[in-house]
Motif scaffolding. Structure first.
Motif, PDB file in Angstrom:
ATOM      1  N   LEU A 182      86.852  36.285  60.091  1.00 50.79           N
ATOM      2  CA  LEU A 182      86.282  35.061  61.078  1.00 50.79           C
ATOM      3  C   LEU A 182      84.846  35.177  62.014  1.00 50.79           C
ATOM      4  O   LEU A 182      84.644  36.596  62.274  1.00 50.79           O
ATOM      5  CB  LEU A 182      87.230  34.633  61.955  1.00 50.79           C
ATOM      6  N   ARG A 183      83.862  34.407  61.725  1.00 46.94           N
ATOM      7  CA  ARG A 183      82.945  34.821  62.630  1.00 46.94           C
ATOM      8  C   ARG A 183      83.144  34.611  64.633  1.00 46.94           C
ATOM      9  O   ARG A 183      84.063  33.889  64.673  1.00 46.94           O
ATOM     10  CB  ARG A 183      81.301  33.810  62.343  1.00 46.94           C
ATOM     11  N   PRO A 184      82.198  35.525  65.138  1.00 46.39           N
ATOM     12  CA  PRO A 184      82.873  35.209  66.571  1.00 46.39           C
ATOM     13  C   PRO A 184      82.449  33.848  67.085  1.00 46.39           C
ATOM     14  O   PRO A 184      82.867  33.451  68.060  1.00 46.39           O
ATOM     15  CB  PRO A 184      82.231  36.123  67.371  1.00 46.39           C
ATOM     16  N   GLU A 185      81.480  33.330  66.358  1.00 45.09           N
ATOM     17  CA  GLU A 185      81.302  31.525  67.110  1.00 45.09           C
ATOM     18  C   GLU A 185      82.496  31.309  66.451  1.00 45.09           C
ATOM     19  O   GLU A 185      82.607  29.900  67.086  1.00 45.09           O
ATOM     20  CB  GLU A 185      79.838  31.563  66.046  1.00 45.09           C
ATOM     21  N   ALA A 186      83.142  31.204  65.872  1.00 46.39           N
ATOM     22  CA  ALA A 186      84.356  30.341  64.877  1.00 46.39           C
ATOM     23  C   ALA A 186      85.197  30.751  66.327  1.00 46.39           C
ATOM     24  O   ALA A 186      85.771  29.162  66.869  1.00 46.39           O
ATOM     25  CB  ALA A 186      84.544  30.076  63.626  1.00 46.39           C
ATOM     26  N   VAL A 187      85.958  31.426  66.395  1.00 49.09           N
ATOM     27  CA  VAL A 187      86.565  32.280  67.227  1.00 49.09           C
ATOM     28  C   VAL A 187      86.339  31.569  68.986  1.00 49.09           C
ATOM     29  O   VAL A 187      87.213  30.959  69.564  1.00 49.09           O
ATOM     30  CB  VAL A 187      86.783  33.312  67.759  1.00 49.09           C
ATOM     31  N   GLU A 188      85.011  31.418  69.220  1.00 48.10           N
ATOM     32  CA  GLU A 188      84.502  30.580  70.231  1.00 48.10           C
ATOM     33  C   GLU A 188      84.102  29.426  70.687  1.00 48.10           C
ATOM     34  O   GLU A 188      84.842  29.129  71.274  1.00 48.10           O
ATOM     35  CB  GLU A 188      83.060  31.240  70.586  1.00 48.10           C
ATOM     36  N   GLU A 189      83.701  28.630  69.517  1.00 51.08           N
ATOM     37  CA  GLU A 189      84.527  27.078  69.108  1.00 51.08           C
ATOM     38  C   GLU A 189      85.683  26.916  69.459  1.00 51.08           C
ATOM     39  O   GLU A 189      86.192  25.836  69.801  1.00 51.08           O
ATOM     40  CB  GLU A 189      83.675  26.517  67.685  1.00 51.08           C
ATOM     41  N   TRP A 190      86.388  28.307  68.326  1.00 48.36           N
ATOM     42  CA  TRP A 190      87.642  27.349  68.374  1.00 48.36           C
ATOM     43  C   TRP A 190      88.679  27.119  70.020  1.00 48.36           C
ATOM     44  O   TRP A 190      89.100  26.550  70.978  1.00 48.36           O
ATOM     45  CB  TRP A 190      88.738  28.223  67.816  1.00 48.36           C
ATOM     46  N   TRP A 191      88.012  28.721  70.841  1.00 48.34           N
ATOM     47  CA  TRP A 191      88.521  28.453  72.621  1.00 48.34           C
ATOM     48  C   TRP A 191      87.573  27.075  72.971  1.00 48.34           C
ATOM     49  O   TRP A 191      88.215  26.909  74.157  1.00 48.34           O
ATOM     50  CB  TRP A 191      87.864  29.695  72.392  1.00 48.34           C
ATOM     51  N   LYS A 192      86.793  26.888  72.555  1.00 43.10           N
ATOM     52  CA  LYS A 192      85.821  25.686  73.270  1.00 43.10           C
ATOM     53  C   LYS A 192      86.810  24.872  73.688  1.00 43.10           C
ATOM     54  O   LYS A 192      87.105  23.849  74.450  1.00 43.10           O
ATOM     55  CB  LYS A 192      84.713  26.182  73.910  1.00 43.10           C
ATOM     56  N   HIS A 234      87.166  36.952  72.871  1.00 41.09           N
ATOM     57  CA  HIS A 234      89.276  36.557  73.184  1.00 41.09           C
ATOM     58  C   HIS A 234      90.230  37.096  72.393  1.00 41.09           C
ATOM     59  O   HIS A 234      91.039  36.503  71.532  1.00 41.09           O
ATOM     60  CB  HIS A 234      88.508  34.865  73.048  1.00 41.09           C
ATOM     61  N   LEU A 235      90.392  38.609  72.975  1.00 46.10           N
ATOM     62  CA  LEU A 235      91.348  38.649  71.971  1.00 46.10           C
ATOM     63  C   LEU A 235      92.152  39.167  73.340  1.00 46.10           C
ATOM     64  O   LEU A 235      91.799  39.875  74.445  1.00 46.10           O
ATOM     65  CB  LEU A 235      90.584  40.084  71.386  1.00 46.10           C
ATOM     66  N   LYS A 236      93.582  39.345  72.315  1.00 49.01           N
ATOM     67  CA  LYS A 236      94.757  39.962  73.846  1.00 49.01           C
ATOM     68  C   LYS A 236      95.200  41.279  73.708  1.00 49.01           C
ATOM     69  O   LYS A 236      94.786  41.956  72.397  1.00 49.01           O
ATOM     70  CB  LYS A 236      95.835  38.670  73.391  1.00 49.01           C
ATOM     71  N   ARG A 237      95.606  41.505  74.455  1.00 43.68           N
ATOM     72  CA  ARG A 237      96.056  42.982  73.946  1.00 43.68           C
ATOM     73  C   ARG A 237      98.193  42.317  73.493  1.00 43.68           C
ATOM     74  O   ARG A 237      98.366  41.902  73.443  1.00 43.68           O
ATOM     75  CB  ARG A 237      97.053  43.219  75.622  1.00 43.68           C
ATOM     76  N   HIS A 238      98.154  43.491  72.422  1.00 48.20           N
ATOM     77  CA  HIS A 238      98.639  43.348  71.347  1.00 48.20           C
ATOM     78  C   HIS A 238      98.870  44.905  71.070  1.00 48.20           C
ATOM     79  O   HIS A 238      99.109  45.936  71.252  1.00 48.20           O
ATOM     80  CB  HIS A 238      98.165  42.669  69.859  1.00 48.20           C
ATOM     81  N   THR A 239     100.611  44.613  70.741  1.00 47.95           N
ATOM     82  CA  THR A 239     101.234  46.372  69.667  1.00 47.95           C
ATOM     83  C   THR A 239     100.330  46.379  68.501  1.00 47.95           C
ATOM     84  O   THR A 239     100.604  45.083  67.780  1.00 47.95           O
ATOM     85  CB  THR A 239     102.693  45.870  70.276  1.00 47.95           C
ATOM     86  N   VAL A 240     100.677  47.515  68.362  1.00 53.49           N
ATOM     87  CA  VAL A 240     100.187  48.295  66.860  1.00 53.49           C
ATOM     88  C   VAL A 240     101.416  49.018  66.467  1.00 53.49           C
ATOM     89  O   VAL A 240     102.311  49.648  67.449  1.00 53.49           O
ATOM     90  CB  VAL A 240      98.908  48.627  66.365  1.00 53.49           C
ATOM     91  N   TRP A 241     101.610  49.648  65.498  1.00 53.93           N
ATOM     92  CA  TRP A 241     102.210  50.238  65.134  1.00 53.93           C
ATOM     93  C   TRP A 241     101.980  51.275  63.911  1.00 53.93           C
ATOM     94  O   TRP A 241     101.391  51.177  63.166  1.00 53.93           O
ATOM     95  CB  TRP A 241     103.568  50.017  64.751  1.00 53.93           C
ATOM     96  N   ASP A 242     102.231  53.200  64.552  1.00 52.46           N
ATOM     97  CA  ASP A 242     102.045  53.861  63.419  1.00 52.46           C
ATOM     98  C   ASP A 242     102.630  53.476  62.598  1.00 52.46           C
ATOM     99  O   ASP A 242     103.265  53.330  61.851  1.00 52.46           O
ATOM    100  CB  ASP A 242     101.549  55.544  64.301  1.00 52.46           C
ATOM    101  N   LYS A 243     102.664  55.608  61.698  1.00 55.25           N
ATOM    102  CA  LYS A 243     103.785  55.417  60.322  1.00 55.25           C
ATOM    103  C   LYS A 243     104.861  55.521  60.431  1.00 55.25           C
ATOM    104  O   LYS A 243     106.031  55.617  59.850  1.00 55.25           O
ATOM    105  CB  LYS A 243     102.797  56.148  59.250  1.00 55.25           C
ATOM    106  N   ASP A 244     104.979  55.604  61.853  1.00 55.91           N
ATOM    107  CA  ASP A 244     106.351  56.590  62.219  1.00 55.91           C
ATOM    108  C   ASP A 244     107.421  55.505  63.174  1.00 55.91           C
ATOM    109  O   ASP A 244     107.591  55.260  63.662  1.00 55.91           O
ATOM    110  CB  ASP A 244     107.303  57.431  62.637  1.00 55.91           C
ATOM    111  N   TYR A 299      93.910  32.400  76.411  1.00 61.74           N
ATOM    112  CA  TYR A 299      94.206  31.603  75.217  1.00 61.74           C
ATOM    113  C   TYR A 299      93.852  32.761  74.422  1.00 61.74           C
ATOM    114  O   TYR A 299      92.522  32.002  74.152  1.00 61.74           O
ATOM    115  CB  TYR A 299      94.242  30.556  74.702  1.00 61.74           C
ATOM    116  N   ALA A 300      94.342  34.190  74.270  1.00 56.41           N
ATOM    117  CA  ALA A 300      93.757  35.065  73.275  1.00 56.41           C
ATOM    118  C   ALA A 300      93.943  34.863  71.602  1.00 56.41           C
ATOM    119  O   ALA A 300      95.589  34.245  71.222  1.00 56.41           O
ATOM    120  CB  ALA A 300      93.439  35.644  73.801  1.00 56.41           C
TER     121      ALA A 300
END
Length: 1237
Positions: free
Chosen positions: A565-575, A500-510, A640-641
Motif C-alpha cells: 500500500l502507498r503511505p498516502e492511502a494509509v494516511e487517507e484511511w487513517w483520517k 500509523h504502524l502498531k507494535r506487533h509480534t513476529v516469529w522466527d524459524k523456531d 488506530y494503527a
C-alpha cells in the motif's frame, strides 16, 4: 481551516526570518578597484566569495581572501558575528598564494569563461541541455506590438487542425560562441620536478592564441607568467619581452596581455552575456540541466588537447580531490545543530548540495558499470549478483541475483523492491528523526539496467570481533532470526507513528515471538562508527492483500507478490477513521447534553484543533447555547494503527496471538478495499466535477494517483470504472489511462530486451522496437540489420548477448506489450491497439522514460498520400503524419499562401522505417534520488499563506519573500523547487492584485523551469499559460498570445487534441483577441472552443452554455445579430434546464436574449423598409425582399451602427451585462461588450 495558534506562529516566524540587508563595498586590487554588493547580515563570508566569483566585473579572481580592518575573515563566519560590520562597511579583497588545487580550479574557470567546451558531465547531462525558448518568444512578440510584423497578432496563422511540429520543440540554435583562444592545456613538461616544486612551481601550461603564437606558461604560488620553455626545450624561467616580464596573478589577465584578439573576443562575449537574462546564463549548483528527448547533434569538436586533460585538472594527478567518504559527509551534516533559523538554513543547504553531488557521482559510476568499465568485487558471481565499489559508492543491480526474492517473484519483485526502498529512504529522510541514519541512495536506469547506488555503511564488509551480526533490529538471514535491540525502538517508534504502524509480534524459524514496531524487513544496523542505521525500507506499509488475492493467483498472474500500500492511502484511511471516531464521540457527548470541543496535544501543551473537517455534531454552537457544558475530544488519544507484517508469511503460535493476528489482518484488508471502494470513486468524482484537472501526461498522472494513494497497478481498474460510468469528462481521462498502460508495458518490454545487450548494440534494439510500435503504420513489418562486425565480435563469446530481438516481428513485439499490459495492469488491449495509439505522445514519453535523445526532426509515422508525398528536402521540413498536414510554422500567412505545402521538387520515396540507427543520438541515465525538501522554506510559504488568509497582507507578503530567499539559499538560484516557488508566488501576488510582481515572478518561474524541469514538461507549459494571463492582465496581450501560441504548440506534443483544459485555453485566446479588437479571429476561437466543449462535455452541459453565452457576445461584435440571438437562446435554454429559472446565469441570459431579439427585429424592420424604398425607386416589387428574422441569412447591423464599433471606441474583453441592459440598443450592446460602457 487554519488553527489560531498558527497565526501567532507565523508572526514569530516573520520575526525569526526578518533579515537585515546590508550594502557593502569591496575594494579590489585591480580595475574597477571597488564594487558594491547587497548581502544579508546572516550570510557567511563564503557566500560573499561566491557572489564575487559570479560577478562579470570580478571573474578574474578565484584565489583570494576577504579582510576587514586589516584582519583576515573566516569564510564560515556570518556577517553579523563580526564586530564593526554595518551597512556601508568596506571589505578588502586580497589575492592569496595558489596551491596545486587552487591553480587547477583557476585554470578550469578560465576554460569555462573563454568558451572551451567542458566534458565533465557529458555522460549524464545530455545534448541540448538547459535551453530556454522564452527570449525567442519575446523577441517575436515585439514585432506585433511595433506593427512591424506581417501578421496582425501571434495567433493569425495558427491552425487548430494542424499536426504538432516536432522540430519546433527546441528554440532556434544559437550561433556558435566565438573562441577566445585556440587551445589551453597542460604542457608536456608536467609535473614540475621536485626541486622546482620546492620553489613554488605548480603547473606548466601551453597556450595557442588566435594569432597562432604558442606560449608556455608557468603557474606558481604567486600567479602565472610566460616562460622560456618550448616544445623542444624545458626552461620554466620567466621570459621577458620588450624589456618586461609577462606576469599576472590571474591567467585571464595574462592572456589578455599576450593576445589582443583574445581581449577583443572576450569583451565582445561579455557584452553579449550582459544583454541576456542572467537566469539563462547561470549554471545550477544543486541540479542537473534538463535534457530534451529531441536534440541537435553535438557540434563538431574543435582541436583542444586540454579536453582530454580535464579529469586531471579536476581531481589532480592522484585523483584524491574527487574521492569522498559519502556516508560520513551525510551523517555529520545531518548531525549539525538546528536550534535556530540560520543553523537550519546552513544544514539544509549542505544536505541538498550533498544529495546532488552523490546523485551526480552515482550516475557517472552507473554508466561506467553498464559499459563494463568497472571491475566487480565478486567477478565469479552471476552478473546480476555482482557488486561494485567505485568513487566511494557501493553499486549493485536491481535484480534478484542471489534469490532473495525468489518466493516473491524473482527479478520483477527485486526491481519493485528497489524502487520502494528508495521511496522509503526518501520518507525517512524527510521525517528527519534525530538519531537514525538513512543512507544516501540513488537508482539509475540506463540501457535497460537498473543499478542501485548507496553510501557504504561503516564496517558493512566485515563482521564484528565477537562474530555477531551487525543487524541488531529486524529480520536477519531471511527472517530466520529476529533481532530486537531496545536502543533502536525509541527512534523506530517515531517512524512507525508517522506511518500509523502498531507494535506487533513476529516469529522466527523456531516460532520464537519477538515484538517489533516496524516491518520485519526493515533492519536496524549498528555501524562501527557507533551510529544507528536503517536499511531495507522497501516494505514500510502493509501488503495490498485485496489486489494480490484477486490477481496474484489469476490465470495471468501479477508478476510479483511485493505489492504494498502507498503511505498516502494509509494516511487517507487513517483520517477517515479519525473523522468517524470524532463523529461517534461527539454523538455520545451530544446525547449527554455536552458540546464537543476537539483538541490535539503538542509539545507545548494542548491546542484546539481546527484542521479536522467539522461535522454537524462538532460545529461551534451559537451564543444562546454558549453556557452549555463542553467536553474535549483529544485527537492524540486516537489509536488506530496497522500491522505491517500480516499476510507476509508470519505464523502465530498461541490462540491469543492468532486472534490478534486475525484482527490485524482484517484491518489491513479493509485498507486494501478502501482503495477500490473509496479512493478511486472519489478521484473519478473530482475529475468529473472539474475540481481536479485531467492530467496532461504520464508525469502528471503518476503524481495525481500517488497523491491520492492509488498505485499505478490500478490503471486497468480505473479504466474499467471509467468505462462503466460513461461520464463525458472522464472519456479524456480514460484515454490518458490507456495511453499510460501502453507506455508502461512498452517500457517493461524494451527494458527486458536491452538489459542483456552491450551498450553498443542497444541503439539497434531500440530502433527496432520503436519502429515496431510507432512506425507500424508506415511499415507493418520492419527489420533491423545489425553491424556485421559487432555480431561477429560477440558471436563466439560464451554467454554473450542474445541478438534474438532482431528476429522478432512487429506483431510479436506488439503481442509482448499486450501480454505485459494484461499481466501488470489487468487490461486487455484491443487487437489492433497499435492503430489507436497517440503516436507523438507515446514517442515522447517512451523516450523520456528510457533516457533516449533522438535527432531533432519531424518523423514520418504513416505513409504519405498523393500530393503530400515528400520531396527532396532536409529532415526539418519533413511533416509528421499522413496526409502531410498543415503545420503551425513561424512564417507569415502571406508566405504560406505563396508556398503552400506542395513542393516543386521531384518527389522521392518515403523512408522504409520511421527510425534509423543514426537517429538515436544519445542515451542519458534516468536518475531517481532520495533528496529531502527544505522544511524551513516550506514552513515559510505556509506561514505566509496563513497570514494572508487572516488578513495580514503585509506580514504575509514579507514571509513569502523570505520563503523565496530561503529556497534560493538552500537550493541555489537554478533549481526546480525555486521555479515552483516563483510560480506559487506569482499566483499569490495575482490574487493580491499586484499584477506587475505576479508577471515578474511568473516569468522567472518559466525561465528556470525550462532549464531544469524541461522545455516540454507539463509543469513548464502550465507556467507559460499562467505567465500569459499575468501579461494579459498587465495589458501586454500581444506578448500573452505569443506565450500561449508556444504553450499550445508544446501542449499538443504532450497531450494531443481533445483535452478538457484545452477549452479554457482556447477561450482565453478568444478573450485576448477580443481585447485587441480582432473580433473576427476572436469569434473563430470562441467557435472552436465551443465545438471542442460540446464534444467533451456534451451539447447540454453548463460548460457549453457558458461558451454559447460568450459566443453570442462575440457575434454581436462581428455584426451577426441573427447568430447572436441563436447562441444566446441555446445558452438560456441550457441554464434554464440545468440550473432553474432563479439562477443568476439563467436570469442574465434571459435579459440578454430579450434585448438581442428586440434589437434584431428592430434592425430587420429597418432593413426591410430600406429595401422597399429602394425597390420602389427602381420599380422592383417590394416582395422580392426575403430578409426576415426567422430566415436563414444573418441580419447585418446597419452602417450607422457599425461606426459605433470603430477601433477607437472598442476596449477590453467581453463581460456579463447587468439587468439594466434592457434599455440599451444594439449599438450600445456592442460598446458594452467592447468594454466602453
Amino acid at each position: 481551516m487554519v488553527k489560531q495558534s498558527e497565526v501567532v506562529a507565523s508572526e514569530q516566524e516573520a520575526d525569526a526570518l526578518s533579515i537585515e540587508m546590508l550594502s557593502l563595498t569591496v575594494k579590489l586590487p585591480h580595475e574597477p578597484f571597488s564594487i558594491k554588493i547587497m548581502v544579508s547580515a546572516h550570510e557567511t563570508f563564503n557566500d560573499i566569495r561566491q557572489s564575487i566569483l559570479d560577478l562579470p566585473s570580478t571573474i578574474q579572481y578565484t584565489c583570494f581572501s576577504l579582510w576587514f580592518n586589516n584582519a583576515k575573515l573566516n569564510d564560515f563566519l556570518e556577517l553579523h558575528s563580526v564586530e564593526g560590520i554595518h551597512d556601508g562597511a568596506t571589505l578588502e579583497l586580497r589575492e592569496e598564494a595558489y596551491n596545486d588545487r587552487e591553480a587547477r580550479a583557476h585554470v578550469l574557470k578560465v576554460r569555462d569563461i573563454i568558451g572551451l567546451v567542458s566534458t565533465k558531465n557529458d555522460s549524464i547531462v545530455g545534448l541540448s541541455a538547459g535551453l530556454s525558448a522564452l527570449s525567442t518568444i519575446e523577441e517575436s512578440a515585439q514585432g506585433y506590438k511595433d506593427k512591424t510584423s506581417e501578421m496582425a497578432h501571434p495567433m493569425s496563422d495558427f491552425d487548430l487542425d494542424a499536426q504538432p511540429v516536432l522540430h519546433e520543440l527546441l528554440p532556434p540554435a544559437e550561433p556558435s560562441r566565438p573562441a577566445c583562444i585556440k587551445s589551453l592545456g597542460l604542457s608536456q613538461w608536467n609535473p614540475p620536478p621536485p626541486n622546482l616544486r620546492l620553489r613554488g612551481h605548480l603547473l606548466y601550461l601551453q597556450v595557442l592564441s588566435l594569432e597562432g603564437a604558442v606560449h608556455h606558461i608557468t603557474a606558481d604560488i604567486s600567479g602565472f607568467y610566460t616562460s622560456n620553455s618550448s616544445n623542444q626545450k624545458f626552461d620554466p624561467s620567466p621570459r621577458k619581452g620588450a624589456g618586461k616580464a609577462f606576469y599576472a596573478h590571474s591567467l585571464l589577465v595574462l592572456l589578455q596581455e599576450l593576445s589582443p584578439l583574445f581581449k577583443e573576443e572576450l569583451i565582445a562575449w561579455q557584452t553579449t552575456l550582459g544583454q541576456r537574462d542572467p537566469l539563462t546564463v547561470y549554471n545550477p549548483t544543486n541540479a542537473l540541466l534538463a535534457a530534451p528527448w529531441l536534440a541537435r547533434p553535438a557540434p563538431t569538436p574543435t582541436p583542444d588537447i586540454s579536453r582530454s586533460q580535464e579529469q586531471l585538472l579536476v581531481g589532480g594527478s592522484d585523483n584524491l580531490d574527487t574521492v569522498r567518504d559519502w556516508n560520513e559527509d551525510l551523517q555529520s551534516t545531518r548531525e549539525m545543530p538546528r536550534s535556530n533559523i540560520q543553523e537550519r538554513i546552513l544544514r539544509e543547504r549542505l544536505l541538498n548540495k550533498l544529495y546532488y553531488d552523490f546523485a551526480e557521482a552515482a550516475a557517472k559510476g552507473a554508466v561506467l558499470i553498464a559499459r563494463d568499465e568497472v571491475p566487480a568485487l565478486n567477478p565469479n558471481e552471476a552478473r546480476d549478483a555482482q557488486i561494485f565499489l567505485y568513487n566511494g559508492i557501493f553499486f549493485s543491480y536491481g535484480a534478484d541475483g542471489i534469490g532473495t526474492f525468489a518466493k516473491e517473484g524473482g527479478d520483477p519483485a527485486a526491481r519493485y523492491a528497489v524502487g520502494k526502498d528508495l521511496a522509503g529512504v526518501r520518507f525517512v529522510s524527510q521525517l528527519d528523526v534525530e538519531g537514525i541514519c538513512p543512507l544516501c541512495t540513488v537508482i539509475v536506469d540506463y540501457c535497460g539496467r537498473r543499478i542501485v547506488a548507496q553510501s557504504p555503511v561503516p564496517g558493512i564488509f566485515r563482521q564484528r570481533e565477537d562474530g555477531s551480526n551487525q543487524i541488531v533490529y529486524g529480520g536477519v538471514d531471511s527472517r530466520d532470526v529476529i533481532a530486537n535491540d531496545k536502543s533502536f525502538e525509541p527512534i523506530f517508534e517515531k517512524i512507525a507513528e508517522s506511518l500509523h504502524l502498531k507494535r506487533h509480534t513476529v516469529w522466527d524459524k523456531d516460532s520464537k515471538p519477538t515484538e517489533l514496531v516496524t516491518s520485519v524487513e526493515t533492519k536496524g544496523l549498528e555501524g562501527t562508527d557507533g551510529r544507528k542505521y536503517i536499511l531495507d525500507v522497501y516494505r514500510i506499509t502493509p501488503l495490498d492483500i485485496e489486489f494480490l488475492d484477486e490477481f496474484g493467483g489469476a490465470a495471468v498472474a501479477y508478476p510479483h507478490k511485493m505489492a504494498v500500500l502507498r503511505p498516502e492511502a494509509v494516511e487517507e484511511w487513517w483520517k477517515d477513521q479519525v473523522r468517524t471516531w470524532i463523529a461517534d464521540e461527539s454523538e455520545k457527548l451530544k446525547s449527554e447534553g455536552k458540546e464537543a470541543k476537539i483538541v490535539y496535544k503538542t509539545e507545548n501543551g494542548t491546542q484546539p484543533n481546527e484542521e479536522t473537517e467539522p461535522t454537524p455534531e462538532t460545529e461551534k454552537t451559537d451564543g444562546n447555547q454558549a453556557a452549555e457544558p463542553s467536553e474535549t475530544i483529544e485527537i492524540s488519544g486516537f489509536k488506530y494503527a496497522l500491522n505491517p507484517d500480516v499476510f507476509s508469511g508470519q505464523v502465530p503460535v498461541t490462540e491469543e496471538d492468532k486472534a490478534a493476528y486475525a484482527d490485524d489482518a482484517a484491518e489491513v484488508r479493509n485498507v486494501s478495499k478502501y482503495i477500490t471502494e473509496t479512493l478511486i470513486p472519489n478521484l473519478l468524482a473530482d475529475l468529473q466535477s472539474g475540481s481536479v484537472s485531467v492530467p496532461l501526461d504520464s508525469s502528471q498522472l503518476t503524481k495525481l494517483l500517488h497523491k491520492r494513494g492509488i498505485n499505478m497497478r490500478y490503471l486497468g481498474k480505473l479504466v474499467a470504472t471509467v468505462t462503466e460510468s460513461a461520464a463525458d469528462r472522464l472519456a479524456s481521462f480514460k484515454s490518458v489511462l490507456v495511453h499510460e498502460i501502453i507506455l508502461r508495458a512498452s517500457k517493461c518490454v524494451i527494458n527486458g530486451m536491452l538489459k542483456p545487450l552491450p551498450v553498443c548494440i542497444v541503439p539497434f534494439a531500440a530502433v527496432h522496437v520503436f519502429n515496431s510500435i510507432l512506425g507500424s503504420k508506415l511499415n507493418a513489418d520492419p527489420t533491423i540489420e545489425i553491424d556485421a562486425q559487432l555480431v561477429s565480435l560477440y558471436a563466439d563469446q560464451a554467454g554473450g548477448p542474445d541478438f534474438g530481438f532482431a528476429n522478432l516481428s512487429a506483431a510479436e513485439i506488439q503481442k509482448l506489450i499486450a501480454d505485459e499490459a494484461l499481466k501488470r495492469f489487468r487490461y486487455t488491449l484491443p487487437e489492433k491497439w497499435v492503430r489507436e495509439i497517440r503516436t507523438v505522445q507515446l514517442f515522447r514519453e517512451m523516450s523520456i522514460k528510457l533516457g533516449f535523445q533522438w535527432r531533432l526532426k519531424n518523423y514520418l509515422f504513416e505513409k504519405p498520400v498523393g500530393d503530400d508525398a515528400p520531396a527532396d528536402s532536409d529532415d526539418a521540413k519533413q511533416v509528421n503524419g499522413t496526409p502531410f498536414p498543415k503545420t503551425n510554422g513561424k512564417g507569415s500567412g502571406k508566405h504560406k499562401k505563396q508556398n503552400g505545402h506542395k513542393r516543386e521538387a521531384s518527389p522521392v520515396a518515403p523512408p522504409a522505417t520511421s527510425f534509423v540507427v543514426d537517429d538515436l543520438l544519445n542515451i542519458i541515465p534516468v536518475v531517481k534520488d532520495a533528496a529531502m525538501k527544505s522544511q524551513l522554506a516550506e514552513e515559510a510559504v505556509e506561514a505566509g499563506r496563513i497570514s494572508i488568509m487572516q488578513g495580514q497582507k503585509e506580514l504575509g507578503v514579507e514571509l513569502l519573500l523570505e520563503s523565496l530567499s530561503l529556497h534560493e539559499q538552500v537550493y541555489g538560484i537554478i533549481h526546480p523547487e525555486v521555479a515552483r516557488t516563483y510560480s506559487q508566488l506569482s499566483m499569490i501576488y495575482s490574487g493580491l492584485d499586484d499584477k506587475p510582481a505576479a508577471a515578474d515572478f511568473a516569468r522567472k518561474a518559466v525561465l528556470i523551469a525550462e532549464r531544469t524541469i524541461g522545455l516540454d514538461s507539463s509543469e513548464t507549459v502550465l507556467m507559460y499559460l499562467s505567465l500569459a494571463l499575468c501579461e494579459h492582465s498587465n495589458g501586454n496581450s500581444y506578448l500573452a498570445l505569443a506565450y500561449i501560441r508556444h504553450a499550445f504548440s508544446i501542449w499538443r506534443i504532450i497531450t494531443g487534441d481533445g483535452h478538457p483544459d484545452t477549452v479554457t485555453t482556447m477561450n482565453n485566446v478568444a478573450v485576448m483577441l477580443q481585447s485587441l479588437q480582432e473580433y473576427h479571429d476572436s469569434r473563430q476561437w470562441f467557435e472552436a472552443s465551443l465545438a471542442l466543449c460540446r464534444s467533451i462535455f456534451g451539447d447540454h452541459s453548463i460548460n457549453a452554455a457558458t461558451l454559447y453565452f460568450q459566443l453570442a457576445q462575440a457575434l454581436v461584435l462581428t455584426q451577426d445579430s441573427h447568430g447572436a440571438v441563436k447562441q444566446m437562446r441555446d445558452a438560456y435554454t441550457i441554464f434554464l434546464n440545468e440550473l432553474g429559472p432563479e439562477d443568476k446565469n439563467t436570469k442574465e441570459s434571459e435579459v440578454w436574449l430579450e434585448q438581442l431579439t428586440q434589437s434584431a427585429v428592430h434592425h430587420a424592420r429597418q432593413a426591410k423598409e430600406v429595401q422597399n424604398r429602394k425597390a420602389r425607386k427602381l420599380g422592383i416589387v417590394a416582395g422580392a425582399s426575403r430578409a426576415t428574422v426567422g430566415g436563414t441569412a444573418p441580419i447585418g447591423i446597419p452602417v450607422a451602427s457599425a461606426t459605433a464599433t470603430s477601433s477607437s471606441e472598442k476596449k477590453g474583453a467581453s463581460q456579463i451585462l447587468p439587468s439594466s441592459i434592457n434599455t440599451k440598443s444594439i449599438e450600445e450592446l456592442v460598446k458594452y461588450i467592447s468594454g466602453n460602457k
